[in-house]
Enzyme design. Structure first.
Site, mmCIF file in Angstrom:
data_model
loop_
_atom_site.group_PDB
_atom_site.id
_atom_site.type_symbol
_atom_site.label_atom_id
_atom_site.label_comp_id
_atom_site.label_asym_id
_atom_site.label_seq_id
_atom_site.Cartn_x
_atom_site.Cartn_y
_atom_site.Cartn_z
ATOM 1 N N GLY A 68 0.801 -1.219 0.000
ATOM 2 C CA GLY A 68 0.000 0.000 0.000
ATOM 3 C C GLY A 68 0.831 1.265 0.000
ATOM 4 O O GLY A 68 0.348 2.338 0.370
ATOM 5 N N ASN A 70 2.069 3.246 -2.393
ATOM 6 C CA ASN A 70 1.643 4.361 -3.236
ATOM 7 C C ASN A 70 0.461 5.091 -2.605
ATOM 8 O O ASN A 70 0.405 6.326 -2.596
ATOM 9 C CB ASN A 70 1.279 3.859 -4.632
ATOM 10 C CG ASN A 70 0.933 4.984 -5.581
ATOM 11 O OD1 ASN A 70 1.790 5.774 -5.967
ATOM 12 N ND2 ASN A 70 -0.338 5.098 -5.940
ATOM 13 N N HIS A 130 11.364 0.951 0.244
ATOM 14 C CA HIS A 130 10.878 -0.410 0.500
ATOM 15 C C HIS A 130 11.838 -1.167 1.426
ATOM 16 O O HIS A 130 11.654 -2.367 1.647
ATOM 17 C CB HIS A 130 10.763 -1.188 -0.813
ATOM 18 C CG HIS A 130 9.755 -0.618 -1.771
ATOM 19 N ND1 HIS A 130 8.494 -0.246 -1.375
ATOM 20 C CD2 HIS A 130 9.819 -0.365 -3.105
ATOM 21 C CE1 HIS A 130 7.820 0.215 -2.419
ATOM 22 N NE2 HIS A 130 8.602 0.155 -3.483
ATOM 23 N N PHE A 251 -9.219 4.527 -3.061
ATOM 24 C CA PHE A 251 -8.673 3.695 -4.142
ATOM 25 C C PHE A 251 -9.350 4.014 -5.459
ATOM 26 O O PHE A 251 -8.693 4.137 -6.498
ATOM 27 C CB PHE A 251 -8.846 2.208 -3.808
ATOM 28 C CG PHE A 251 -8.331 1.300 -4.895
ATOM 29 C CD1 PHE A 251 -6.981 0.992 -4.973
ATOM 30 C CD2 PHE A 251 -9.191 0.768 -5.854
ATOM 31 C CE1 PHE A 251 -6.495 0.168 -5.987
ATOM 32 C CE2 PHE A 251 -8.710 -0.046 -6.871
ATOM 33 C CZ PHE A 251 -7.354 -0.345 -6.923
ATOM 34 N N ARG A 271 -4.938 -2.226 -8.962
ATOM 35 C CA ARG A 271 -5.672 -3.424 -9.358
ATOM 36 C C ARG A 271 -7.009 -3.485 -8.640
ATOM 37 O O ARG A 271 -8.017 -3.086 -9.172
ATOM 38 C CB ARG A 271 -4.820 -4.677 -9.085
ATOM 39 C CG ARG A 271 -5.284 -5.920 -9.838
ATOM 40 C CD ARG A 271 -4.334 -7.087 -9.597
ATOM 41 N NE ARG A 271 -4.325 -7.524 -8.222
ATOM 42 C CZ ARG A 271 -5.149 -8.433 -7.708
ATOM 43 N NH1 ARG A 271 -6.049 -9.011 -8.483
ATOM 44 N NH2 ARG A 271 -5.088 -8.772 -6.436
#
Length: 315
Positions: A68, A70, A130, A251, A271
């Protein structure tokens, strides 16, 4: 929504173009036993990263791929901008400084000279990574920069990363879910083992400069989650700001604007954005295997409680 959309799109499309000329075995490189995309970074960049100079007011957002990141980065940028109330001139200055970075906005990406160029970014810098804590440059903890660490239940992370891996031209794809699952469980993906990643962050769960937040709690109540984030970073917003930002960073809102904000990458990045999608792919044996792995790695820890594994990962 994005401070410098065009820069992001250009960097990504250039990386996609480069990847077309690279054989699968050369798409990744290994640094300290972990794989990374060769079109976005290099061993020399990781060596240079050690000398990165953090500032005490840096806003560090850390999370394993497809947990999550972004979404969280857009939320925090909106919160920070609402708090700072930048003038048009100040925002233009920030955008121009970011343009000169010439890389994808992630701490471990770019050429080795990226960290010198980052010195010219005005404060507050919002920095996404990350990497787990033990691989971050020492100055981040030494200078007491605040870190917001994002975690997501490993089953949904695995499924989201699978689709991402097989649609992203920057890394070699997998011919089947079963082969990918074995690689995920053994840490043979870019950024390595998610279980190792969680184990490392669990060591810092009580650190004064680090706050843990889960993807699931943000999905449960985004406004409440944003208030916790704002309090941690010292952002001051009114009640209306939180609701406006929640609407702008839902989203669905982000997916609808993905072509504008991320170009071709938008179709890959956005997605479903749901909790529980792992049930569509996990076999009973794979489900049991991950349950055992999670229990062996993090059973009884505070981070396991934060993830609510029993709530979100039990069949």
């Amino acid at each position: 929504m994005n401070r410098n959309r065009q820069r992001l799109i250009e960097v990504l499309e250039n990386a996609f173009s480069q990847s077309e000329k690279i054989p699968p075995e050369d798409m990744v490189f290994s640094y300290r036993g972990i794989l990374y995309p060769s079109t976005l970074s290099s061993p020399e960049t990781f060596e240079a990263l050690k000398s990165f100079e953090a500032r005490s007011d840096d806003v560090i957002l850390a999370g394993y791929p497809k947990t999550g990141n972004n979404w969280l980065s857009e939320i925090v940028k909106e919160l920070e901008s609402a708090d700072a109330k930048y003038t048009e001139e100040e925002m233009e200055e920030r955008i121009n400084a970011e343009k000169k970075l010439q890389t994808f906005p992630c701490l471990e990406f770019g050429d080795p000279g990226i960290y010198e160029r980052m010195k010219k970014l005005p404060s507050r810098r919002i920095i996404v990574t990350h990497l787990p804590p033990h691989l971050l440059p020492p100055s981040i903890l030494q200078n007491k920069a605040k870190i917001l660490a994002l975690v997501r239940n490993p089953k949904d992370t695995a499924v989201s990363y699978y689709h991402f891996y097989n649609n992203l031209p920057l890394v070699p794809s997998f011919p089947s879910w079963n082969e990918y699952f074995a690689a995920f469980m053994n840490g043979k993906l870019t950024w390595g083992s998610y279980f190792d990643h969680l184990v490392e962050w669990n060591k810092y769960i009580n650190h004064e400069s680090i706050m843990m937040i889960s993807y699931e709690e943000l999905k449960e109540n985004q406004v409440l989650g944003m208030k916790k984030i704002a309090d941690f970073f010292g952002f001051s917003l009114c009640e209306e700001d939180f609701h406006i930002i929640a609407k702008n960073t839902s989203f669905q809102a982000m997916k609808e604007k993905s072509k504008e904000t991320h170009g071709k990458f938008g179709d890959i990045l956005f997605r479903k954005g749901v909790v529980g999608n792992w049930r569509d792919l996990f076999s009973a044996a794979q489900n049991e295997e991950m349950d055992r792995k999670f229990e062996d790695s993090l059973g009884g820890t505070k981070l396991a409680a934060k993830i609510k594994y029993d709530v979100y990962c039990k069949a």
